[in-house]
Scaffold this motif. Structure first.
Motif, short mmCIF file in Angstrom:
data_model
loop_
_atom_site.label_atom_id
_atom_site.label_comp_id
_atom_site.label_asym_id
_atom_site.label_seq_id
_atom_site.Cartn_x
_atom_site.Cartn_y
_atom_site.Cartn_z
N HIS A 1 20.24 17.82 42.06
CA HIS A 1 19.65 18.90 41.27
C HIS A 1 18.15 19.06 41.50
O HIS A 1 17.65 20.18 41.62
CB HIS A 1 19.92 18.65 39.78
N ASP B 1 23.31 26.65 39.71
CA ASP B 1 24.61 25.97 39.82
C ASP B 1 25.47 26.61 40.90
O ASP B 1 26.19 25.92 41.63
CB ASP B 1 25.34 25.98 38.47
N THR B 2 25.41 27.93 41.01
CA THR B 2 26.15 28.63 42.06
C THR B 2 25.67 28.20 43.44
O THR B 2 26.47 27.93 44.34
CB THR B 2 25.98 30.15 41.91
N TYR C 1 16.28 22.57 42.61
CA TYR C 1 15.39 23.31 41.73
C TYR C 1 14.06 23.61 42.42
O TYR C 1 13.49 24.68 42.26
CB TYR C 1 15.15 22.51 40.44
N PRO D 1 16.34 32.76 39.90
CA PRO D 1 16.43 32.36 38.49
C PRO D 1 17.26 31.09 38.33
O PRO D 1 18.21 30.84 39.07
CB PRO D 1 17.14 33.56 37.84
N GLU D 2 16.90 30.28 37.32
CA GLU D 2 17.61 29.02 37.10
C GLU D 2 19.08 29.25 36.78
O GLU D 2 19.91 28.38 37.02
CB GLU D 2 16.93 28.21 35.99
N SER D 3 19.41 30.42 36.26
CA SER D 3 20.81 30.71 35.94
C SER D 3 21.69 30.75 37.18
O SER D 3 22.92 30.63 37.08
CB SER D 3 20.91 32.05 35.20
N ASP D 4 21.09 30.88 38.36
CA ASP D 4 21.86 30.94 39.61
C ASP D 4 21.93 29.60 40.32
O ASP D 4 22.60 29.48 41.36
CB ASP D 4 21.24 31.97 40.57
#
Length: 416
Positions: A155, A173-174, A159, A168-171
């Motif tokens: 991770h 995991d993808t 990052y 964006p951090e929302s992407d």
């Protein structure tokens, strides 16, 4: 471990060998000693010359006009080689810096080069250190044990690199899932499926994501690396969609997976060599040298391939025009002619002429970033570390390209 030369050569084309350090290093040591330029024929693969000595890898890297990346930049099965060529002809395959030679390589590399120079990396260092603290804090939140690879190491550098791109951090995991599937094609746990069509699905999902990103950054540039790539021009024309998406893919994947392997493997080495851990904690000024040793020890990139454009004599062997060579970086980085006691993990090793980042025109674009990330993480971790030990059996990824540990169960005690 008793191996014949042919068995040793075939091990370099066997993903499972890279998950077994003893087997792999026994094979490479035998080749360095008895057949440093060795012809390998393995069922399911096109033949190649295995290059296992540091000096020979350097010589081929220096002669980049004779030994080209194209058309076979990576080791793949004969079937996958054919599919890759067909996709390239159709304009739907990856065309990254790994796949290119000059003059295209020089021009395309320049698009992102300024973003990865040491001066630019120093500007990014506060963000890197913030993320390093976040993931050491995460270890504390997890309690006294974790799988360091899956819960921390994969991770943190992801990052960093996706922050550099401006995603964006929302992407995130993808991106992690797609990266692991792309590089994990030889590992039964990591890959999406077994067929070329299923692997193509992964690539096309990457491309779809980055095509949308390109459109957004062209409409509204934001001053990040993604904007620089999206708006880059060559000879006055914007990059085509696949070259643009390929650039994103190599930054997003190689920029994180290799570093996570280095950090995981570096921590494992410190656990296995407590004297070196104590030495580093007692003398933090050794950290830059220790990071170089971690990189040498792990060597996340296992090989690149080159193709000869003319007959070339290497040692007492003539490599014929059209022949492929495999540059074995883990072998070069254990070469007894270059490294004193190469199988010793030495946080003060100096000099350390490892080839984990390659050499010459194809030297790793992200080398400075990888060094800063590893140094920042261990500079955050070690002052807080009271104790650490293995809490299970570490496991390596089966691969012939990029990889390292896929599991590192640890037990520890952190201050703060």
């Amino acid at each position: 471990m008793s191996l014949t030369l042919d068995e040793a050569g075939r091990a370099l084309a066997d993903p499972t060998a890279y998950a077994d350090d003893a087997r792999l290093h026994a094979a490479m040591a035998l080749l360095r000693r008895e057949a440093p330029v060795h012809w390998v024929e393995r069922p399911g693969y096109r033949p190649f010359w295995a290059i296992t000595k540091h000096a020979d890898v350097l010589e081929i890297e220096r002669n980049h006009e004779i030994f080209l990346n194209a058309p076979r930049p990576l080791l793949a099965t004969a079937v996958q080689d054919r599919i890759n060529r067909e996709r390239a002809e159709q304009g739907i395959g990856l065309r990254t810096l790994i796949h290119m030679d000059d003059p295209d390589h020089r021009v395309i590399r320049a698009i992102g080069a300024d973003w990865f120079r040491p001066k630019a990396m120093r500007g990014l260092e506060p963000r890197i250190r913030e993320l390093a603290r976040r993931y050491v804090d995460r270890m504390a939140i997890l309690g006294d044990s974790c799988d360091f690879v899956q819960q921390v190491a994969v991770h943190y550098p992801l990052y960093v690199i996706l922050s550099l791109l401006g995603l964006p951090e929302s992407d995130f995991d993808t991106m992690l899932k797609l990266t692991q599937e792309l590089f994990g094609g030889d590992d039964t746990e990591m890959r999406r499926g077994e067929t070329p069509e299923e692997m193509l699905e992964v690539l096309m999902e990457f491309f779809a994501y980055f095509q949308d990103l390109t459109a957004a950054r062209r409409a509204h540039p934001t001053g990040d690396l993604a904007s620089a790539i999206a708006n880059a021009e060559v000879d006055g024309e914007p990059l085509n969609d696949f070259d643009t998406a390929s650039y994103y893919v190599i930054i997003a994947t190689a920029g994180h997976d290799t570093t996570s392997s280095t950090i995981s493997g570096g921590l494992h080495a410190l656990i296995e060599h407590p004297d070196q851990l104590a030495r580093l904690r007692d003398d933090p000024a050794l950290m830059p040298l220790a990071v170089e040793e971690m990189i040498r020890w792990v060597t996340p990139v296992k090989e690149f391939m080159r193709t000869a454009t003319r007959d070339y004599k290497l040692r007492d062997t003539t490599i014929r025009e059209g022949d492929s060579v495999l540059l074995s970086y883990p072998s070069a980085n254990r070469d007894e002619d270059v490294f004193d006691d190469p199988f010793a993990f030495d946080v003060g090793r100096d000099p350390n002429k490892h080839l984990a980042f390659g050499f010459g025109v194809h030297y790793c674009l992200g080398a400075a970033l990888a060094r800063i990330e590893a140094r920042a993480f261990f500079e955050e971790l070690l002052p807080r570390l009271e104790s650490i030990e293995l809490a299970g059996t570490p496991e390596n990824t089966a691969t012939t390209f990029v990889g390292g540990l896929k599991r590192l169960p640890i037990r520890y005690d952190l201050r703060g």
